[in-house]
Design an enzyme around this catalytic site. Sequence first.
Site, PDB file in Angstrom:
ATOM      1  N   GLY A   1       0.681  -1.272   0.016  1.00 39.06           N
ATOM      2  CA  GLY A   1      -0.134   0.078  -0.037  1.00 39.06           C
ATOM      3  C   GLY A   1       0.860   1.128  -0.042  1.00 39.06           C
ATOM      4  O   GLY A   1       2.018   1.170   0.081  1.00 39.06           O
ATOM      5  N   PRO A   2       0.233   2.411  -0.101  1.00 35.83           N
ATOM      6  CA  PRO A   2       0.948   3.578  -0.382  1.00 35.83           C
ATOM      7  C   PRO A   2       1.590   4.032   1.214  1.00 35.83           C
ATOM      8  O   PRO A   2       1.392   3.379   2.092  1.00 35.83           O
ATOM      9  CB  PRO A   2       0.087   4.804  -0.633  1.00 35.83           C
ATOM     10  CG  PRO A   2      -1.371   4.062   0.031  1.00 35.83           C
ATOM     11  CD  PRO A   2      -1.224   2.728  -0.328  1.00 35.83           C
ATOM     12  N   PRO A   3       2.561   4.848   1.064  1.00 32.39           N
ATOM     13  CA  PRO A   3       3.381   5.130   2.569  1.00 32.39           C
ATOM     14  C   PRO A   3       2.351   5.947   3.433  1.00 32.39           C
ATOM     15  O   PRO A   3       1.425   6.515   3.064  1.00 32.39           O
ATOM     16  CB  PRO A   3       4.029   6.293   2.107  1.00 32.39           C
ATOM     17  CG  PRO A   3       4.367   5.950   0.505  1.00 32.39           C
ATOM     18  CD  PRO A   3       3.235   5.716  -0.089  1.00 32.39           C
ATOM     19  N   GLY A   4       2.503   5.797   4.373  1.00 30.47           N
ATOM     20  CA  GLY A   4       1.917   6.161   5.835  1.00 30.47           C
ATOM     21  C   GLY A   4       0.466   5.491   6.169  1.00 30.47           C
ATOM     22  O   GLY A   4      -0.121   6.011   7.167  1.00 30.47           O
ATOM     23  N   VAL A   5       0.293   4.313   5.597  1.00 29.58           N
ATOM     24  CA  VAL A   5      -1.126   3.473   5.789  1.00 29.58           C
ATOM     25  C   VAL A   5      -0.841   2.516   7.140  1.00 29.58           C
ATOM     26  O   VAL A   5      -1.793   2.290   7.366  1.00 29.58           O
ATOM     27  CB  VAL A   5      -1.849   3.034   4.608  1.00 29.58           C
ATOM     28  CG1 VAL A   5      -2.059   4.092   3.668  1.00 29.58           C
ATOM     29  CG2 VAL A   5      -0.682   1.882   4.096  1.00 29.58           C
ATOM     30  N   GLY A   6       0.389   2.477   7.746  1.00 29.41           N
ATOM     31  CA  GLY A   6       0.586   1.634   8.689  1.00 29.41           C
ATOM     32  C   GLY A   6       0.893   0.157   8.681  1.00 29.41           C
ATOM     33  O   GLY A   6       0.725  -0.551   9.357  1.00 29.41           O
ATOM     34  N   LYS A   7       1.823   0.077   7.364  1.00 26.72           N
ATOM     35  CA  LYS A   7       2.218  -1.295   7.061  1.00 26.72           C
ATOM     36  C   LYS A   7       3.423  -1.723   8.215  1.00 26.72           C
ATOM     37  O   LYS A   7       3.123  -2.743   8.852  1.00 26.72           O
ATOM     38  CB  LYS A   7       3.041  -1.388   5.751  1.00 26.72           C
ATOM     39  CG  LYS A   7       1.981  -0.869   4.634  1.00 26.72           C
ATOM     40  CD  LYS A   7       2.732  -1.042   3.227  1.00 26.72           C
ATOM     41  CE  LYS A   7       3.790  -0.049   3.063  1.00 26.72           C
ATOM     42  NZ  LYS A   7       3.391   1.504   3.158  1.00 26.72           N
ATOM     43  N   THR A   8       4.052  -0.754   8.404  1.00 21.68           N
ATOM     44  CA  THR A   8       5.172  -1.366   9.511  1.00 21.68           C
ATOM     45  C   THR A   8       4.776  -1.403  10.830  1.00 21.68           C
ATOM     46  O   THR A   8       4.944  -2.152  11.761  1.00 21.68           O
ATOM     47  CB  THR A   8       6.565  -0.105   9.468  1.00 21.68           C
ATOM     48  OG1 THR A   8       6.868  -0.306   8.303  1.00 21.68           O
ATOM     49  CG2 THR A   8       7.525  -0.698  10.337  1.00 21.68           C
TER      50      THR A   8
ATOM     51  N   SER B   1      -5.396   3.681 -17.870  1.00 21.83           N
ATOM     52  CA  SER B   1      -6.985   4.043 -17.340  1.00 21.83           C
ATOM     53  C   SER B   1      -7.334   5.561 -17.829  1.00 21.83           C
ATOM     54  O   SER B   1      -8.416   5.883 -17.336  1.00 21.83           O
ATOM     55  CB  SER B   1      -6.936   3.812 -15.928  1.00 21.83           C
ATOM     56  OG  SER B   1      -5.977   4.928 -15.144  1.00 21.83           O
TER      57      SER B   1
ATOM     58  N   LYS C   1      -8.546   5.116  -6.335  1.00 23.54           N
ATOM     59  CA  LYS C   1      -8.949   6.041  -7.236  1.00 23.54           C
ATOM     60  C   LYS C   1     -10.450   6.906  -6.600  1.00 23.54           C
ATOM     61  O   LYS C   1     -10.466   8.064  -6.572  1.00 23.54           O
ATOM     62  CB  LYS C   1      -9.018   5.885  -8.557  1.00 23.54           C
ATOM     63  CG  LYS C   1      -7.987   5.202  -9.045  1.00 23.54           C
ATOM     64  CD  LYS C   1      -8.258   4.653 -10.535  1.00 23.54           C
ATOM     65  CE  LYS C   1      -7.151   4.254 -11.161  1.00 23.54           C
ATOM     66  NZ  LYS C   1      -7.615   3.532 -12.703  1.00 23.54           N
TER      67      LYS C   1
END
Length: 807
Positions: free
Chosen positions: A359-366, A682, A725
């Site tokens: 996912g994009p940065p800052g969404v809480g993966k780590t 797209s 999107k």
Amino acid sequence: MATKSEKKQLVYPLLPLRGLLVFPTMVLHFDVGREKSIKALEKCAMTSNQLLLSSQEDGQVDDPTEEDLFHIGTLAKVKQMMKLPNGTIRVLVEGIARARIHRFTKTDEWFEVEVAVQEEQDFSKSNAEYQALMRSVLQQFEQYLKLSKKVDQEAYSSVVDISDPSHFADAVAAHLPLKIREKQQLLEELDVMKRLEKLLQILSDEREILELERNIHQRVRKQMERTQKEYYLREQMKAIQKELGDRDSRSAEVEELRQQLDQKEMPLLVKEKVEKELERLERIPQASAEGTVVRTYLDWLLALPWIETAQQRVDLRRAEKVLNEEHYGLEKIKERILEFLAVQRLSGKMTGPIICLAGPPGVGKTSLARSIATALKRPFVRASLGGVRDEAEIRGHRRTYIGAMPGRIIQGMKSAGVKNPVFLLDEIDKMANDFRGDPSSALLEVLDPEQNQTFSDHYIEIPFDLSDVMFITTANNVYQIPGPLRDRMEIIQLSGYTELEKLNIVKQHLLPRQKEKHALKADQMRISEDVLLMLIRHYTREAGVRQLERVVAAVCRKVARRIASGEKKRITVQTKTIEDFLGPPIYRYGAQEEEDQIGVVNGLAWTETGGDLLSVEVSVVPGKGKLVLTGHLGDVMRESAQTAFSYVRSRAGQFGLQHDFYENVDLHVHVPEGAIPKDGPSAGITMATCLISALTGRRVRRDVAMTGEITLRGRVLPIGGLREKSLAAHRAGIRHVIHPLDNVKDLRDIPQVVRDEMEFHAVKHMDEVVALAFVEPFPLEEFEGFYPTDKMPDILRNTFSGEGAHQ
């Protein structure tokens, strides 16, 4: 009915025996303490001084019943009874004959049974077969006595002169330390020939076991003697060196390492390797640089967790509680993680696919990976792979190189201290490769459950078991992960947060954390939901919450400065004071344009940082039919623009345009923010709509955004990233989204709050897009071909035989 070998049935008291069995002709004394047994002895003393001795199947039973006793026992004569001070009775008995219990006549105060005594076979006439068997048994018994330390050596002399085969078999069996069930089988065997054969087999088996035990003891003793010899010589060497004053630091170093080896648990292969390297270290001169290399290698071998493990049990309730406390939203993601942990709990092993949080940065993966480690109560190890292009970063260096060291995997295992940590491989999509190797290929062995049981690091050179490690990877763009590596992972997408989710995250997590970091007490800074919404809408535009946390930190710094300077004791942050703190708003909340315009269309794009809203512009200027594309567009996006232009030309008459309209004009298609690369298929329907608007002079609705790939015939093909999107459109205040019909299945992944506030229009042809996008839609009539037949160029007329092109 009694057999021929049985005498008349008689009644005797019964004495149950625990862990003991008496054979006929055997004299034995034992203590009796149970109440029933004492009463049986008293009854016996008042009658014939004879009673039946029967062993219990389970010696742990204190109060046996009929079912707990063997039904063949030994009729014995009580020769002596002596009462002891502790209340028990010591009895001396002599076995008389075998007896079978027919029925119990009394079981309340003591056991009384009706038995049939077994008559012994007559052996007055010599039988050669019996004699041969007895001799074989006697030979085996003699060898057994030589090997055994549990039986008195005088037992041989007590049985060698017995001529009666039955008496002989019982006497030998009585001297063997057998289990009660094995002795009972010999007691129940009435055929003396078979009894001798069983006894011969038992003696043969016992002798083989004793020989194996002796061989094992001899090997152990030799090993101990060698160890003691080495220890003695080593102590002598220490004493000599001490006397000479020549004790160097190398000896002390080796001794310290030996002590560590004795205290460390490790596989035998590793232990042998360490001992070999210690011997090598002892022989290396003190001044040699090789000694440092060997010492460093030994330190690594002794520091790695070869056997040490953390807690294995998975507490699903605790895991769910931790995930809910540390992360707001992400319900499907947390549900999938809990399913994964549930499987681990049932199987007891960390098997299954490797989780990849994408996912994009800052969404809480780590932070999600860290929460999993917290929920499992296991050490958390993180290795960032961004920019790694050397295979040695994964597999380690060969020890022949100067400055060699293990790879990041072994380094992480050392810092974890256990062999089953939660290991996060961060930014796995940012790896590269060059002449130094391909690190992504080296990761195949790490992440493949079929291979990582014997992971080989070039520095350690000993297989290390990684099968118990829970590997989690993160990535921004899964398409940048090599195919074989991606095939070994289960991708879990984290798309981004809605406005409502961001509001709850900043209230529950970000704001309290920043207050604590800036030493602000709860009553010193107050901020309302309206202010937080303003920060979300006008100062951030991202899929995650990283920038939002920076903005909140900036507000906390401003407040902290004013409180520290003594200007105010407590501050309430209001919407009118935000601009004083942060400056004018950076982003405009709502539709991108303030009014409906001609030649401007809102398109939706997917990027590594989440979804984005792009305004596509078209300008029509006099020219010679050129199509100019600007805005740092990739090859795929340029092809989409060419396809859209060809589609508009094919529908020129339908849109009220001359068939040769393009000969006198140039079309300039521009996607703003030209410094940012853009690519993907797209944007096809977006560019087609923009071209139609610019050429026909019709305005496009500003509250509409669209995404979809277009074909030459106007078909709308499916795209990816509809969730991202849609979130971008929602952040920008868009209320209508046009998307391909084949993407209807993706609507369920969009948060309900977004679906409630927006309308989604599924289309399968460009005609439907035109009908939805324009403020004043024009009627679309059925069109037969590229151009009217009478004005079709000769080359096209010859190609289509006058029938025109297919729509």
